[in-house]
Write a protein that holds these residues in place. Structure first.
Motif, PDB file in Angstrom:
ATOM      1  N   GLN A   1       7.414  16.168  13.571  1.00 15.29           N
ATOM      2  CA  GLN A   1       8.502  16.009  12.606  1.00 15.29           C
ATOM      3  C   GLN A   1       8.779  14.531  12.329  1.00 15.29           C
ATOM      4  OE1 GLN A   1      11.522  18.444  14.389  1.00 15.29           O
ATOM      5  NE2 GLN A   1      10.574  20.355  13.696  1.00 15.29           N
ATOM      6  N   GLY A   2       8.630  13.683  13.352  1.00 10.71           N
ATOM      7  CA  GLY A   2       8.791  12.253  13.144  1.00 10.71           C
ATOM      8  C   GLY A   2       7.715  11.708  12.222  1.00 10.71           C
ATOM      9  N   LEU A   3       6.484  12.175  12.412  1.00 15.01           N
ATOM     10  CA  LEU A   3       5.394  11.736  11.554  1.00 15.01           C
ATOM     11  C   LEU A   3       5.607  12.210  10.118  1.00 15.01           C
ATOM     12  CD1 LEU A   3       2.646  10.408  11.166  1.00 15.01           C
ATOM     13  CD2 LEU A   3       1.576  12.542  11.931  1.00 15.01           C
ATOM     14  N   ALA A   4       6.066  13.428   9.971  1.00 14.91           N
ATOM     15  CA  ALA A   4       6.341  13.952   8.624  1.00 14.91           C
ATOM     16  C   ALA A   4       7.399  13.107   7.922  1.00 14.91           C
ATOM     17  CB  ALA A   4       6.781  15.408   8.707  1.00 14.91           C
ATOM     18  N   ASP A   5       8.424  12.698   8.653  1.00 14.16           N
ATOM     19  CA  ASP A   5       9.461  11.832   8.079  1.00 14.16           C
ATOM     20  C   ASP A   5       8.864  10.494   7.643  1.00 14.16           C
ATOM     21  OD1 ASP A   5      11.449  13.700   8.422  1.00 14.16           O
ATOM     22  OD2 ASP A   5      12.125  12.887  10.351  1.00 14.16           O
ATOM     23  N   ALA A   6       7.982   9.932   8.489  1.00 14.73           N
ATOM     24  CA  ALA A   6       7.372   8.641   8.176  1.00 14.73           C
ATOM     25  C   ALA A   6       6.494   8.748   6.928  1.00 14.73           C
ATOM     26  CB  ALA A   6       6.550   8.148   9.366  1.00 14.73           C
ATOM     27  N   VAL A   7       5.754   9.842   6.806  1.00 14.00           N
ATOM     28  CA  VAL A   7       4.913  10.030   5.624  1.00 14.00           C
ATOM     29  C   VAL A   7       5.780  10.143   4.379  1.00 14.00           C
ATOM     30  CG1 VAL A   7       3.331  11.633   4.467  1.00 14.00           C
ATOM     31  CG2 VAL A   7       2.969  11.032   6.876  1.00 14.00           C
ATOM     32  N   ARG A   8       6.861  10.895   4.475  1.00 17.01           N
ATOM     33  CA  ARG A   8       7.721  11.066   3.305  1.00 17.01           C
ATOM     34  C   ARG A   8       8.321   9.733   2.868  1.00 17.01           C
ATOM     35  NH1 ARG A   8      12.679  15.312   3.197  1.00 17.01           N
ATOM     36  NH2 ARG A   8      13.478  13.875   4.779  1.00 17.01           N
ATOM     37  N   ARG A   9       8.744   8.910   3.843  1.00 21.34           N
ATOM     38  CA  ARG A   9       9.268   7.587   3.494  1.00 21.34           C
ATOM     39  C   ARG A   9       8.189   6.733   2.846  1.00 21.34           C
ATOM     40  NH1 ARG A   9      11.898   8.185   8.562  1.00 21.34           N
ATOM     41  NH2 ARG A   9      10.267   6.960   9.593  1.00 21.34           N
ATOM     42  N   GLY A  10       6.984   6.815   3.402  1.00 24.64           N
ATOM     43  CA  GLY A  10       5.886   6.020   2.871  1.00 24.64           C
ATOM     44  C   GLY A  10       5.503   6.414   1.457  1.00 24.64           C
ATOM     45  N   LEU A  11       5.583   7.691   1.155  1.00 24.45           N
ATOM     46  CA  LEU A  11       5.265   8.141  -0.199  1.00 24.45           C
ATOM     47  C   LEU A  11       6.232   7.544  -1.215  1.00 24.45           C
ATOM     48  CD1 LEU A  11       4.434  11.931   0.371  1.00 24.45           C
ATOM     49  CD2 LEU A  11       2.840  10.048   0.003  1.00 24.45           C
ATOM     50  N   ARG A  12       7.496   7.398  -0.813  1.00 22.11           N
ATOM     51  CA  ARG A  12       8.493   6.842  -1.725  1.00 22.11           C
ATOM     52  C   ARG A  12       8.296   5.347  -1.934  1.00 22.11           C
ATOM     53  NH1 ARG A  12      12.357   9.964   1.356  1.00 22.11           N
ATOM     54  NH2 ARG A  12      13.022   7.997   2.335  1.00 22.11           N
ATOM     55  N   ARG A  13       7.744   4.676  -0.936  1.00 18.48           N
ATOM     56  CA  ARG A  13       7.704   3.217  -0.960  1.00 18.48           C
ATOM     57  C   ARG A  13       6.373   2.635  -1.436  1.00 18.48           C
ATOM     58  NH1 ARG A  13      10.399   2.561   5.066  1.00 18.48           N
ATOM     59  NH2 ARG A  13      12.480   3.345   4.523  1.00 18.48           N
ATOM     60  N   THR A  14       5.381   3.459  -1.680  1.00 13.95           N
ATOM     61  CA  THR A  14       4.068   2.936  -2.054  1.00 13.95           C
ATOM     62  C   THR A  14       3.683   3.396  -3.452  1.00 13.95           C
ATOM     63  OG1 THR A  14       3.003   4.834  -0.943  1.00 13.95           O
ATOM     64  CG2 THR A  14       3.237   2.790   0.325  1.00 13.95           C
ATOM     65  N   ASP A  15       2.701   2.699  -4.023  1.00 16.95           N
ATOM     66  CA  ASP A  15       2.251   2.947  -5.394  1.00 16.95           C
ATOM     67  C   ASP A  15       1.002   3.816  -5.386  1.00 16.95           C
ATOM     68  OD1 ASP A  15       1.595   2.886  -8.055  1.00 16.95           O
ATOM     69  OD2 ASP A  15       0.997   0.772  -8.069  1.00 16.95           O
ATOM     70  N   ALA A  16       1.121   5.015  -5.943  1.00 14.41           N
ATOM     71  CA  ALA A  16      -0.017   5.937  -5.964  1.00 14.41           C
ATOM     72  C   ALA A  16      -1.008   5.622  -7.073  1.00 14.41           C
ATOM     73  CB  ALA A  16       0.483   7.373  -6.128  1.00 14.41           C
ATOM     74  N   GLY A  17      -0.636   4.773  -8.014  1.00 15.22           N
ATOM     75  CA  GLY A  17      -1.541   4.456  -9.112  1.00 15.22           C
ATOM     76  C   GLY A  17      -1.404   5.440 -10.262  1.00 15.22           C
ATOM     77  N   PRO A  18      -2.253   5.295 -11.272  1.00 12.58           N
ATOM     78  CA  PRO A  18      -2.148   6.145 -12.469  1.00 12.58           C
ATOM     79  C   PRO A  18      -2.587   7.578 -12.202  1.00 12.58           C
ATOM     80  CG  PRO A  18      -4.108   4.789 -12.591  1.00 12.58           C
ATOM     81  CD  PRO A  18      -3.355   4.326 -11.378  1.00 12.58           C
ATOM     82  N   VAL A  19      -2.170   8.476 -13.085  1.00 11.06           N
ATOM     83  CA  VAL A  19      -2.615   9.869 -13.034  1.00 11.06           C
ATOM     84  C   VAL A  19      -3.995   9.953 -13.701  1.00 11.06           C
ATOM     85  CG1 VAL A  19      -2.165  12.223 -13.825  1.00 11.06           C
ATOM     86  CG2 VAL A  19      -0.281  10.785 -13.011  1.00 11.06           C
TER      87      VAL A  19
END
Length: 415
Positions: free
Chosen positions: A276-294
């Motif tokens: 659950q801690g790792l899942a939280d970290a991934v979710r935070r990371g998704l918000r803070r990083t740039d996924a690039g174009p679709v």
């Protein structure tokens, strides 16, 4: 010739026939019941016998889909013959299909059936019977080889068959939700654009789809043998996907479902806090990083989805059911996570993973790649839990550790 089920997502059917969505606690309770000693009584009822002798059955596979339920496969030995049964608490499993038993108990409503009578895959029986399958394959001879190479209960199956010396791959899909028609349309769209995908030889209304086998060596084999395959060559196949794939439905990447996989791992108390801690970290990371174009993406790219020729250049792209709009970084993350998950982790594969990670840094955001690779590793850790809850979960723990290393100190302080 083998048709014993083995442990290969979404789109649950809705309607009054289905049970309400179970909470995570309900799924943990269902898992405990369906993998415990009391499951023998359920199997005996399904087989129409008073009781099963101790040691005559064992849990073979556990399929846990967070939010939908748990399905467990059992090998049952009776009179020298091994039968395969499945029991499911899934809300997407109908309760009114012939040749099933519905029981209500501590796990709620549970549907039990004998393989290959899957309640949502009516073509599975035909695909697993050489005599019934032969008319669906081109050729005049009998089916001389039959192997169930992948089976996700209530969802899909893949069978490899051979007739007159010619290999075929047969997909078994759910006809009720249009999956078969969608898969056929995707294959034809990509083939018309020159993408090296299997050609569709036949598609039937019951969800049976017959595909020509492609020539080539699985990418994993080539990598283990030491082949030099640049990441650019691998991604060239994906980058050849036509622009029309952007009009297909988008599929959430594995990392976006991190909390679901965290809940799946949490059924093992020893892993719950870390998962659950790792899942939280991934979710935070998704918000803070740039996924690039679709862009057009495969959606589930890994070494098992690619074939290469003698020159180690890709010659085939498989399992295109997930093709659609997405982010290239998610395809790369999926590829890297699966390489890390191969057992044993050979020096050759570790070297490839390191090289591809460095090469990817030239065209995707490195932080986004780390976070998304960790999310895929979390999903693979959930799938690596052993069928028997009493068995060690070393592989799931190894993948969790690899994911934690990628997100760095975000989670380390909570371990």
């Amino acid at each position: 010739m083998s048709t014993s089920p083995r442990g290969d997502d979404h789109a649950a059917r809705r309607g009054s026939r289905h049970a309400p969505a179970p909470a995570a606690a309900d799924e943990a309770a269902a898992l405990a019941v369906l993998t415990g000693a009391g499951a023998g009584d359920l199997l005996a009822a399904a087989l129409g016998t008073a009781a099963l002798p101790p040691g005559s059955w064992r849990v073979d596979a556990v399929h846990h889909r967070p939010g939908d339920g748990v399905t467990v496969g059992y090998a049952v030995q009776r009179a020298g013959v091994v039968e395969y049964l499945l029991a499911s608490s899934s809300r997407s499993c109908p309760r009114d299909v012939p040749r099933t038993l519905v029981a209500t108990g501590p796990a709620g409503d549970v549907v039990v059936w004998r393989h290959p009578d899957d309640p949502l895959l009516p073509a599975l029986r035909r695909a697993c019977d050489p005599a019934l399958l032969a008319p669906a394959l081109a050729g005049s001879g009998p089916v001389t080889a039959l192997d169930l190479v992948g089976y996700r209960p209530l969802r899909r199956a893949v069978v490899r068959a051979e007739c007159d010396g010619v290999p075929w791959f047969v997909k078994v899909l759910r006809p009720a939700d249009g999956n078969a028609a969608d898969v056929v349309a995707r294959h034809r769209l990509l083939a018309a654009a020159g993408v090296p995908v299997p050609h569709v030889a036949r598609a039937d209304d019951d969800g049976l789809v017959v595909l020509h086998a492609l020539a080539g060596t699985p990418l994993l084999e080539a990598l283990v043998a030491g082949a030099d395959v640049p990441l650019d060559d691998v991604l060239a196949v994906v980058q050849a996907l036509p622009a029309a794939t952007l009009d297909l439905p988008a599929r959430r990447p594995w990392s976006a479902r991190a909390h679901s996989y965290g809940h799946a791992l949490a059924v093992r108390p020893a892993l719950a806090e870390r998962a659950q801690g790792l899942a939280d970290a991934v979710r935070r990371g998704l918000r803070r990083t740039d996924a690039g174009p679709v862009v057009p993406t495969h959606g589930d790219l890994h070494e098992g989805q690619l074939l290469v020729g003698a020159d180690a250049r890709p010659t085939g792209l498989l399992d295109v059911d997930t093709v659609g709009p997405g982010h290239l970084v998610d395809d790369v993350a999926c590829l890297l996570a699966h390489l890390r998950a191969v057992r044993p982790p050979t020096p050759e594969l570790l070297a490839v993973a390191a090289a591809w990670t460095e090469q990817a840094g030239g065209f995707v955001d490195p932080d986004a790649l780390r976070v998304r690779t960790a999310g895929v590793l979390l999903s693979l850790a959930a799938g690596a839990l052993p069928a028997d809850p009493a068995e060690p979960h070393d592989e799931a723990e190894r993948l969790l550790t690899a994911a934690e290393e990628l997100v760095g100190g975000v989670y380390a302080s909570n371990r």
